[in-house]
Design an enzyme around this catalytic site. Structure first.
Site, PDB file in Angstrom:
ATOM      1  N   LYS A  89      34.752  38.204  41.559  1.00  0.00           N
ATOM      2  CA  LYS A  89      34.725  37.008  40.720  1.00  0.00           C
ATOM      3  C   LYS A  89      34.913  35.723  41.529  1.00  0.00           C
ATOM      4  O   LYS A  89      34.548  34.654  41.081  1.00  0.00           O
ATOM      5  CB  LYS A  89      35.757  37.131  39.618  1.00  0.00           C
ATOM      6  CG  LYS A  89      35.368  38.254  38.661  1.00  0.00           C
ATOM      7  CD  LYS A  89      36.221  38.331  37.440  1.00  0.00           C
ATOM      8  CE  LYS A  89      35.686  39.339  36.452  1.00  0.00           C
ATOM      9  NZ  LYS A  89      35.943  40.733  36.867  1.00  0.00           N
TER      10      LYS A  89
HETATM   11  C1  LIG Z   1      35.226  41.784  36.328  1.00  0.00           C
HETATM   12  C2  LIG Z   1      35.184  43.029  37.102  1.00  0.00           C
HETATM   13  C3  LIG Z   1      34.221  44.033  36.838  1.00  0.00           C
HETATM   14  C4  LIG Z   1      33.225  43.923  35.709  1.00  0.00           C
HETATM   15  O1  LIG Z   1      32.237  42.946  35.958  1.00  0.00           O
HETATM   16  P1  LIG Z   1      31.334  42.370  34.785  1.00  0.00           P
HETATM   17  O2  LIG Z   1      30.588  41.219  35.345  1.00  0.00           O
HETATM   18  O3  LIG Z   1      32.288  41.956  33.705  1.00  0.00           O
HETATM   19  O4  LIG Z   1      30.426  43.473  34.330  1.00  0.00           O
HETATM   20  C5  LIG Z   1      34.198  45.143  37.657  1.00  0.00           C
HETATM   21  N1  LIG Z   1      35.099  45.303  38.658  1.00  0.00           N
HETATM   22  C6  LIG Z   1      36.039  44.375  38.928  1.00  0.00           C
HETATM   23  C7  LIG Z   1      36.988  44.625  40.036  1.00  0.00           C
HETATM   24  C8  LIG Z   1      36.121  43.203  38.165  1.00  0.00           C
HETATM   25  O5  LIG Z   1      37.060  42.283  38.449  1.00  0.00           O
END
Ligand SMILES: *Cc1c(COP(=O)(O)O)cnc(C)c1O
Length: 458
Positions: A110
């Site tokens: 993210k």
């Molecule tokens: C947010 C997140 C996901 C999921 O990603 P999306 O874009 O919501 O599908 C998977 N793994 C981790 C470690 C995350 O922080």
């Protein structure tokens, strides 16, 4: 380039406006008016640095930002990554690679979107002189990444709601030990859903949200999706050209933002074999791609908590592009979904565009052990969900969404090795500053109001 709503009832906006507004006023999500065709352009980016590819990509979208400024924004956004490549591609064997997306400041993918979004907010405040109050709710990783992206930025306050006792100790420290005075981690007495519904109520009070210039930081922001397209392109260009069209991207999925970004890059001309949506026990998307039935169940807690999601907000963008950019169809589908909690399709163009898998907690542990035994490589519990039925692919790239040190209990229990990262160790000796509140819109609004003076702008 202008941006329109997936539901078709919002005037088109510039890039900066769409990013600032977040959710379109008609309830839809912003999408580019047309997706550029990059098919002949992409191969000419081979050998470029991560930030150079990011800049070249955003030039097609952020057309209201001057080139020099855009380049600077992008370079500063990725300046805090601890790997010179930002997203290194690690080869496990001659068919399988891992794209490591955990080299940002909070060790999850993210950061790619939220570091850049932080710079875009900062630019907005500097341009308008108006302070912004950013509000979000998190079950863990998003809150930490959003806070880090906005740390110490003049004219910006960030308020993150999270359920007390239900995020991991390390995730709480990432939010509550920053030492910055513009950061307000708010521990809510209730569940994530309680936090989320108070947040919606706060945004629903238009008079309040306008009075404090409130902005949402969640995965529906267009800039987040576009920032995530970049690492797919970067990884694709790192592969031998003869395998480009034979490679499948495997994406651990919750809110569907990550895999959607890859699929959009594909629609813009990045030729690949396909995409695999990897879910944990919360398998609404797996059920959808297997049977065409998208119906909400109850979210349950798993070893991969950032994927414990039942309603995938970015699914709306997928319906929109999958139905040949038909806003009316999208609007109807979303209205049906809102009214009944379910949505069905038999459209092969939508159903066949991705494959899917599901993994329960026992399998997650088995995979962590197997990958370690086979390759000497440690995957976190989210990434582990991607390692299922990979023999179906000629070539694949599994996206590693978090650093294993974020989930030390699972790693230690499974592998009997400790999993540490210096940035997390450093947090352990710092003071936790958090603000406990009831799950009530009134309490949250009062808290935000109490933090409004003095707010300095540059
Ligand atoms: C947010 C997140 C996901 C999921 O990603 P999306 O874009 O919501 O599908 C998977 N793994 C981790 C470690 C995350 O922080």
């Amino acid at each position: 380039m202008n941006f329109v709503s997936t539901r078709g009832n919002t005037d088109s906006k510039s890039f900066s406006e769409a990013v600032r507004i977040g959710l379109a006023p008609d309830g839809g999500l912003f999408v580019p008016e047309t997706l550029p065709d990059l098919s002949s352009e992409l191969a000419t980016w081979e050998g470029c640095s991560y930030t150079d590819i990011c800049y070249r990509f955003f030039k097609f979208f952020a057309t209201d930002i001057a080139d020099g400024e855009l380049k600077q924004l992008v370079e500063s956004a990725y300046g805090q990554f601890d790997h010179s490549e930002c997203a290194p591609l690690v080869s496990l064997d001659d068919r399988t690679s891992v794209l490591e997306l955990f080299h940002g400041p909070t060790l999850a993918f993210k950061d790619f979107a939220l570091q850049l979004l932080g710079k875009l907010y900062e630019r907005q405040v500097a341009l308008t002189g108006e302070p912004i109050n950013v509000l979000g709710a998190t079950s863990g990783d998003t809150g930490a990444a959003a806070i880090n992206g906005l740390l110490g930025k003049p004219g910006i306050n960030i308020f993150i709601l999270y359920p007390e006792g239900r995020v991991s100790a390390l995730q709480e420290r990432q939010m509550a030990c920053t030492g910055e005075s513009n950061v307000y981690p708010i521990s809510i007495n209730g569940s994530f859903d309680d936090a989320q519904s108070s947040l919606k109520e706060v945004f629903g009070d238009k008079a309040f949200s306008e009075s404090v210039n409130l902005s949402a930081v969640n995965s529906i922001n267009l800039a987040r999706i576009l920032a995530q397209c970049v690492y797919y392109i970067y990884a694709w260009l790192k592969l031998p050209a003869e395998t480009w069209a034979r490679t499948t991207f495997v994406v651990p999925t919750g809110n569907f933002g990550n895999v959607l970004a890859g699929w959009m890059a594909y629609r813009m001309g990045m030729a690949v074999a396909g995409f695999r949506v990897a879910t944990n026990r919360n398998d609404i998307l797996h059920r959808f791609f297997a049977s065409g039935d998208y119906s909400v169940g109850e979210a349950t807690a798993t070893l991969a908590p950032s994927m414990d999601i039942q309603v995938a907000s970015n699914f709306e963008r997928f319906i929109y592009f999958g139905s040949s950019e038909n806003a009316e169809k999208t609007r109807n589908a979303m209205e049906t979904f809102k009214a009944t909690g379910a949505f069905e399709t038999t459209d092969p163009e939508i159903l066949q565009s991705m494959s899917s898998t599901r993994m329960d907690d026992n399998e997650i542990k088995t995979v962590i052990a197997e990958v370690y035994r086979k390759y000497g490589y440690i995957v976190d519990p989210h990434t582990a969900c991607g390692f299922k039925d990979l023999h179906e692919f000629e070539h694949c790239v599994v996206l590693s969404t978090a650093h294993p040190a974020k989930f030390p209990e699972t790693i230690e229990e499974t592998l009997h090795v400790s999993s540490e990262h210096p940035s997390l160790e450093a947090l352990k000796s710092r003071k936790i500053v958090k603000y406990p509140l009831a799950a009530s819109a009134a309490a949250i609004k009062e808290f935000i109001n109490s933090k409004q003076t003095p707010v300095e702008t540059k």
